[in-house]
Motif scaffolding. Structure first.
Motif, mmCIF file in Angstrom:
data_model
loop_
_atom_site.group_PDB
_atom_site.id
_atom_site.type_symbol
_atom_site.label_atom_id
_atom_site.label_comp_id
_atom_site.label_asym_id
_atom_site.label_seq_id
_atom_site.Cartn_x
_atom_site.Cartn_y
_atom_site.Cartn_z
ATOM 1 N N ARG A 173 -8.514 0.670 -8.972
ATOM 2 C CA ARG A 173 -9.187 -0.053 -8.257
ATOM 3 C C ARG A 173 -9.088 -1.452 -8.259
ATOM 4 N NH1 ARG A 173 -13.971 2.553 -6.445
ATOM 5 N NH2 ARG A 173 -14.262 4.767 -7.495
ATOM 6 N N ARG A 174 -8.790 -2.134 -9.461
ATOM 7 C CA ARG A 174 -8.398 -3.843 -9.278
ATOM 8 C C ARG A 174 -7.258 -3.866 -8.092
ATOM 9 N NH1 ARG A 174 -9.004 -8.361 -11.643
ATOM 10 N NH2 ARG A 174 -7.215 -9.566 -12.353
ATOM 11 N N VAL A 175 -6.291 -3.034 -8.323
ATOM 12 C CA VAL A 175 -5.157 -3.500 -7.278
ATOM 13 C C VAL A 175 -5.605 -3.249 -6.069
ATOM 14 C CG1 VAL A 175 -2.923 -2.632 -6.516
ATOM 15 C CG2 VAL A 175 -3.293 -3.001 -9.132
ATOM 16 N N ILE A 176 -6.374 -2.397 -5.530
ATOM 17 C CA ILE A 176 -6.592 -2.216 -4.163
ATOM 18 C C ILE A 176 -7.812 -3.117 -3.801
ATOM 19 C CG2 ILE A 176 -5.790 0.220 -4.016
ATOM 20 C CD1 ILE A 176 -8.983 1.023 -3.624
ATOM 21 N N ASN A 211 -16.091 -2.971 1.179
ATOM 22 C CA ASN A 211 -16.201 -1.917 1.162
ATOM 23 C C ASN A 211 -15.394 -0.852 2.248
ATOM 24 O OD1 ASN A 211 -18.261 -0.411 -0.938
ATOM 25 N ND2 ASN A 211 -19.022 -2.413 -0.376
ATOM 26 N N LEU A 212 -15.459 -1.503 3.404
ATOM 27 C CA LEU A 212 -14.553 -1.002 4.453
ATOM 28 C C LEU A 212 -12.918 -1.027 4.022
ATOM 29 C CD1 LEU A 212 -15.075 -0.232 7.549
ATOM 30 C CD2 LEU A 212 -14.117 -2.259 8.183
ATOM 31 N N MET A 218 -7.699 3.796 0.657
ATOM 32 C CA MET A 218 -8.058 5.066 -0.074
ATOM 33 C C MET A 218 -7.420 5.939 1.069
ATOM 34 S SD MET A 218 -11.425 4.789 -2.236
ATOM 35 C CE MET A 218 -11.378 4.146 -3.973
ATOM 36 N N GLN A 219 -7.874 5.997 2.254
ATOM 37 C CA GLN A 219 -7.219 6.722 3.245
ATOM 38 C C GLN A 219 -5.904 6.473 3.498
ATOM 39 O OE1 GLN A 219 -9.694 5.594 6.588
ATOM 40 N NE2 GLN A 219 -11.289 7.086 6.189
ATOM 41 N N LEU A 297 -13.934 10.038 -1.942
ATOM 42 C CA LEU A 297 -14.109 8.675 -2.327
ATOM 43 C C LEU A 297 -14.037 7.553 -1.433
ATOM 44 C CD1 LEU A 297 -11.923 8.776 -5.607
ATOM 45 C CD2 LEU A 297 -14.335 8.670 -5.544
ATOM 46 N N ALA A 298 -13.227 7.763 -0.516
ATOM 47 C CA ALA A 298 -13.137 6.897 0.847
ATOM 48 C C ALA A 298 -14.634 6.758 1.620
ATOM 49 C CB ALA A 298 -12.153 7.302 1.707
ATOM 50 N N ALA A 299 -15.191 8.126 1.615
ATOM 51 C CA ALA A 299 -16.189 8.287 2.491
ATOM 52 C C ALA A 299 -17.420 7.439 1.761
ATOM 53 C CB ALA A 299 -16.519 9.672 2.541
#
Length: 333
Positions: A173-176, A211-212, A218-219, A297-299
């Motif tokens: 999560r930190r990386v993305i 968030n977008l 993630m997608q 998770l992406a949703a």
């Protein structure tokens, strides 16, 4: 691949950005650097869906400023994003980007680095030429510098995680957030800043963008394992070969059997697996349970993005932001 957005305001914004991007590339001074300019043009055209500059332009309009006044900044954000992709491909040694040879693979590493640097500096120049309020201009430059540092930090964190086979949720999560979400956050927040938005509007557009961005990355991580070269825009096995701990890797590491986790750790720590085991690894990462959770998770992040827009009054430009989010929800897998 995102579905086509038919929103009239979106199409108008995207068309304006496309024209401005073309003008920017045509006006690049060469002064003996013909190869550099050719490389910059190759990197930027043909353009993608221009989601980032369109997010910026819609955010500007949503906060009360005519986006045509800051089209050069929209272009700056697009070429700045392109710059980050050029550098990412060099680090990852990816030979394909958007279905064709990556910049470094076609023009060489040295020229690619220079092209990326020149494109990123164009973003700073665009902001200082935007005829905005001096305070807003300073705030914008600060925001860009902050994100520039985050992009570098994100790459460093990812490289360290790759070296140590760190496949944890916290690191992922930190990386993305640093590598991907921060730049989309910049696009929406910068729109608020240069439009003279209220602190609340700026905060909500910042939340929307981050968030977008989390959902988008993630997608992309999932697409790498279920897509093709046409849908993903790069070699589907690129993430595996570079031992990148993407979303399917983290999910599989958490939910897999002892044997599957052992295979993941062995591959991502040393790469010492047989060709059969590598095929098993790819099958695991593209399995239905892993992909299903990745999409879910992406949703969740897309839902948070939509919720952050609730403070804004209904308008064509609010619908642009919502339609972009909806297009991601309906993204073709």
């Amino acid at each position: 691949m995102m579905k086509t957005i038919a929103n009239t305001a979106y199409l108008e914004l995207a068309a304006n950005v496309t024209d401005a991007l073309d003008s920017f590339l045509q006006a690049l001074p060469s002064e003996g650097g013909d190869l550099l300019v050719e490389t910059m043009r190759y990197a930027c055209f043909p353009a993608g869906k221009l989601v980032r500059p369109t997010l910026f332009a819609a955010s500007v309009a949503l906060c009360g400023r005519d986006p045509r006044e800051v089209l050069n900044v929209a272009v700056g954000l697009e070429v700045g994003h392109t710059a980050s992709l050029i550098h990412d491909d060099i680090i990852d040694r990816d030979e394909i980007r958007r279905g064709r040879a990556s910049v470094w693979h076609r023009y060489g590493t040295d020229t690619a680095i220079l092209a990326g640097d020149a494109l990123f500096f164009a973003l700073f120049r665009a902001v200082t030429d935007s005829h905005s309020d001096p305070y807003a201009t300073v705030e914008a430059v600060k925001a860009i510098a902050e994100v520039g540092h985050e992009l570098c930090l994100g790459q460093a964190c990812e490289s360290e995680a790759t070296r140590t086979a760190d496949l944890t949720w916290k690191t992922y999560r930190r990386v993305i957030y640093l590598k991907s979400a921060s730049y989309i956050r910049l696009c929406t927040e910068l729109g608020a800043v240069l439009a003279g938005a209220t602190p609340v509007q700026r905060a909500q557009l910042r939340t929307f963008g981050e968030n977008l961005g989390m959902a988008f990355q993630m997608q992309d991580d999932v697409l790498a394992y279920v897509g093709t070269l046409d849908t993903a825009g790069k070699d589907p096995l690129s993430d595996v070969r570079s031992c990148r701990a993407s979303l399917p890797v983290v999910i599989a590491n958490e939910q897999g059997t002892d044997g599957e986790r052992e295979l993941l750790q062995r591959y991502f720590s040393s790469g010492a697996v047989t060709s059969t085991e590598q095929a098993d690894l790819v099958a695991l990462l593209g399995s239905e349970p892993v992909i299903k959770q990745g999409k879910a998770l992406a949703a969740e992040h897309l839902d948070r993005a939509i919720q952050s827009l609730s403070i804004f009054e209904d308008s064509d430009y609010l619908h642009v932001l919502r339609d972009i989010t909806s297009a991601l929800e309906d993204r073709q897998w």
